[in-house]
Design a protein around this motif. Structure first.
Motif, PDB file in Angstrom:
ATOM      1  N   TYR A 273       0.859  -1.252   0.151  1.00 31.70           N
ATOM      2  CA  TYR A 273       0.128  -0.033  -0.053  1.00 31.70           C
ATOM      3  C   TYR A 273       0.698   1.356  -0.060  1.00 31.70           C
ATOM      4  CZ  TYR A 273       1.105   0.283   5.021  1.00 31.70           C
ATOM      5  OH  TYR A 273       1.563   0.521   6.114  1.00 31.70           O
ATOM      6  N   ASN A 274       0.132   2.322  -0.178  1.00 27.30           N
ATOM      7  CA  ASN A 274       0.932   3.685  -0.266  1.00 27.30           C
ATOM      8  C   ASN A 274       1.064   4.332   1.201  1.00 27.30           C
ATOM      9  OD1 ASN A 274       1.518   6.601  -0.599  1.00 27.30           O
ATOM     10  ND2 ASN A 274       0.829   6.180  -2.876  1.00 27.30           N
TER      11      ASN A 274
ATOM     12  N   GLY B 241       2.562   7.020   2.048  1.00 27.10           N
ATOM     13  CA  GLY B 241       2.088   8.415   2.123  1.00 27.10           C
ATOM     14  C   GLY B 241       0.653   8.568   2.658  1.00 27.10           C
ATOM     15  N   GLU B 242      -0.182   8.026   1.814  1.00 28.84           N
ATOM     16  CA  GLU B 242      -1.510   8.022   1.995  1.00 28.84           C
ATOM     17  C   GLU B 242      -1.903   7.567   3.493  1.00 28.84           C
ATOM     18  OE1 GLU B 242      -3.638   5.955  -0.982  1.00 28.84           O
ATOM     19  OE2 GLU B 242      -3.088   7.258  -2.412  1.00 28.84           O
ATOM     20  N   GLN B 243      -1.479   6.630   4.162  1.00 26.07           N
ATOM     21  CA  GLN B 243      -1.574   6.131   5.480  1.00 26.07           C
ATOM     22  C   GLN B 243      -1.075   7.275   6.558  1.00 26.07           C
ATOM     23  OE1 GLN B 243       0.922   3.017   7.312  1.00 26.07           O
ATOM     24  NE2 GLN B 243      -0.843   2.178   8.082  1.00 26.07           N
TER      25      GLN B 243
ATOM     26  N   CYS C  44      -0.844  10.430   6.022  1.00 29.73           N
ATOM     27  CA  CYS C  44      -1.665  11.471   5.934  1.00 29.73           C
ATOM     28  C   CYS C  44      -3.153  11.200   6.677  1.00 29.73           C
ATOM     29  CB  CYS C  44      -2.040  12.170   4.380  1.00 29.73           C
ATOM     30  SG  CYS C  44      -0.586  12.670   3.710  1.00 29.73           S
ATOM     31  N   GLU C  45      -3.729  10.191   6.496  1.00 38.52           N
ATOM     32  CA  GLU C  45      -4.955   9.713   7.194  1.00 38.52           C
ATOM     33  C   GLU C  45      -4.779   9.697   8.733  1.00 38.52           C
ATOM     34  OE1 GLU C  45      -6.058   5.884   5.459  1.00 38.52           O
ATOM     35  OE2 GLU C  45      -6.234   6.660   3.512  1.00 38.52           O
TER      36      GLU C  45
ATOM     37  N   GLU D 270       5.995  11.139  -2.953  1.00 40.23           N
ATOM     38  CA  GLU D 270       4.919  10.727  -3.308  1.00 40.23           C
ATOM     39  C   GLU D 270       5.580   9.125  -3.790  1.00 40.23           C
ATOM     40  OE1 GLU D 270       3.275  12.796  -6.887  1.00 40.23           O
ATOM     41  OE2 GLU D 270       2.775  14.355  -5.585  1.00 40.23           O
ATOM     42  N   GLU D 271       4.414   8.328  -3.981  1.00 37.47           N
ATOM     43  CA  GLU D 271       4.649   7.148  -4.649  1.00 37.47           C
ATOM     44  C   GLU D 271       5.625   6.246  -3.769  1.00 37.47           C
ATOM     45  OE1 GLU D 271       2.475   5.754  -6.999  1.00 37.47           O
ATOM     46  OE2 GLU D 271       1.632   7.958  -6.879  1.00 37.47           O
TER      47      GLU D 271
END
Length: 365
Positions: free
Chosen positions: A215-216, A218-220, A222-223, A245-246
């Motif tokens: 999974y990403n 960075g997204e985790q 931020c959440e 990113e990525e």
């Protein structure tokens, strides 16, 4: 006690008789064979005929020698066993009995000499190491129970006190809401403590195993950070982010969420109003590196050496906002996932936690 001593003496006497009989039979067989061969050879070489009287006299003398030599060997063997076997065995048994009774401070000095060649020193070395490990575990267990008792007592006392105040007649609506809010906060803290204890217990007993998925990261991050939006807005904390990113990782998302939530929670808790919290994510080769920094009170070098221990709270002024288990959970998650966590801090200037782990599974859990 006397009867036990008699039984022990009787057993020792029977063992001595048994050893004597064994030596007697062995020597009788060996000496008889040697004498027969010697007399036969002597008779052939010197052409001497031994009479029955000669043989009887020789047999009596030989029998007496066998009796004496068997007794001598039994005594020597008993002394040898007492010094090289029974004495070290008794020391090991006495130490083991003390350990069984809960005395983990016992240590056996090395024996040296022939006992060392018999392997007793190896047994003693491992027994001392076991006692040392058990002593450490017992200390941790005692401290854990004491800390849990203390942490449970505080919210329970708050709930009890404010519950009693709520029973008073004629309370104003404002006071009633204030007391009810205090009870709610204390019960929430108690629930969080029990939840963290259960999580830590599962992690330490390896009842939770990494469920790897890609999974990403960075997204985790931020959440997880957005979950503390109300906190940073309430305290006017500035948020800085530098997220590459990525950056994909193959890891247990649930376990790492536990890490980020605890680190963000500490950063918000220890950062004063108007301070700053920073989040940085970088990919360095096969590794993902996450840094979470704050401009809070910071920690000393002495505190930093214990910060990942259970129930340790370096800043007692914030003790009502936590229970000292968060960073212990974080450290345990890092151990399970094969990652690493470190902290750099300076009193009055803030702290930076750095988490580093492989982006792809390498088979090491």
């Amino acid at each position: 006690m006397k009867q036990k001593g008699r039984r022990k003496t009787r057993r020792r006497l029977l063992r001595g008789i048994r050893r004597y009989v064994i030596f007697f039979l062995l020597m009788a067989f060996i000496i008889t064979c040697c004498m027969l061969l010697f007399l036969g050879r002597l008779e052939q070489s010197l052409e001497i005929d031994f009479t029955e009287q000669h043989i009887r006299q020789a047999a009596i003398v030989t029998f007496g020698n066998i009796l004496f030599l068997s007794l001598l060997c039994t005594v020597i063997d008993g002394i040898r066993r007492r010094l090289t076997v029974e004495r070290p065995v008794r020391k090991i048994i006495d130490a083991s009995e003390k350990i069984m009774r809960g005395d983990f401070s016992v240590r056996i000095p090395p024996l040296g000499g022939t006992c060392s060649a018999d392997g007793f020193d190896s047994i003693i070395r491992y027994l001392n190491k076991m006692a040392e490990e058990l002593s450490g575990i017992e200390t941790l267990r005692t401290d854990f129970i004491a800390n849990v008792s203390h942490e449970l007592k505080t919210p329970l006392a708050v709930m009890q006190n404010y519950g009693t105040l709520l029973k008073q007649p004629g309370l104003t609506e404002g006071k009633r809401m204030e007391y009810a809010e205090a009870v709610t906060e204390a019960s929430g803290r108690l629930a969080d403590l029990i939840t963290n204890i259960l999580k830590l217990n599962k992690l330490e007993n390896q009842q939770i195993y990494p469920d790897r998925q890609r999974y990403n990261l960075g997204e985790q991050l931020c959440e997880c950070l957005l979950n503390f939006e109300n906190e940073w807005e309430r305290k006017g904390i500035e948020i800085d982010t530098d997220i590459e990113e990525e950056v994909f990782v193959e890891a247990d998302a649930e376990l790492l969420t536990l890490v980020w939530n605890n680190l963000f929670s500490n950063a918000m808790k220890f950062t004063e109003e108007g301070g700053r919290v920073s989040l940085c994510l970088k990919a360095e080769g096969d590794f993902a590196v996450v840094q979470i920094a704050d401009t809070g009170c910071g920690i000393s070098r002495e505190t930093g050496a214990h910060i990942f221990e259970k129930f340790y709270q370096g800043d007692s002024s914030h003790s009502t906002q936590g229970n000292g288990l968060g960073l212990a959970l974080v450290k345990r998650v890092m151990d399970i996932t094969g990652g690493d966590i470190s902290v750099e801090s300076e009193l009055g200037k803030g702290s930076t936690f750095t988490v580093r782990f492989r982006r792809e599974a390498d088979g090491a859990v």
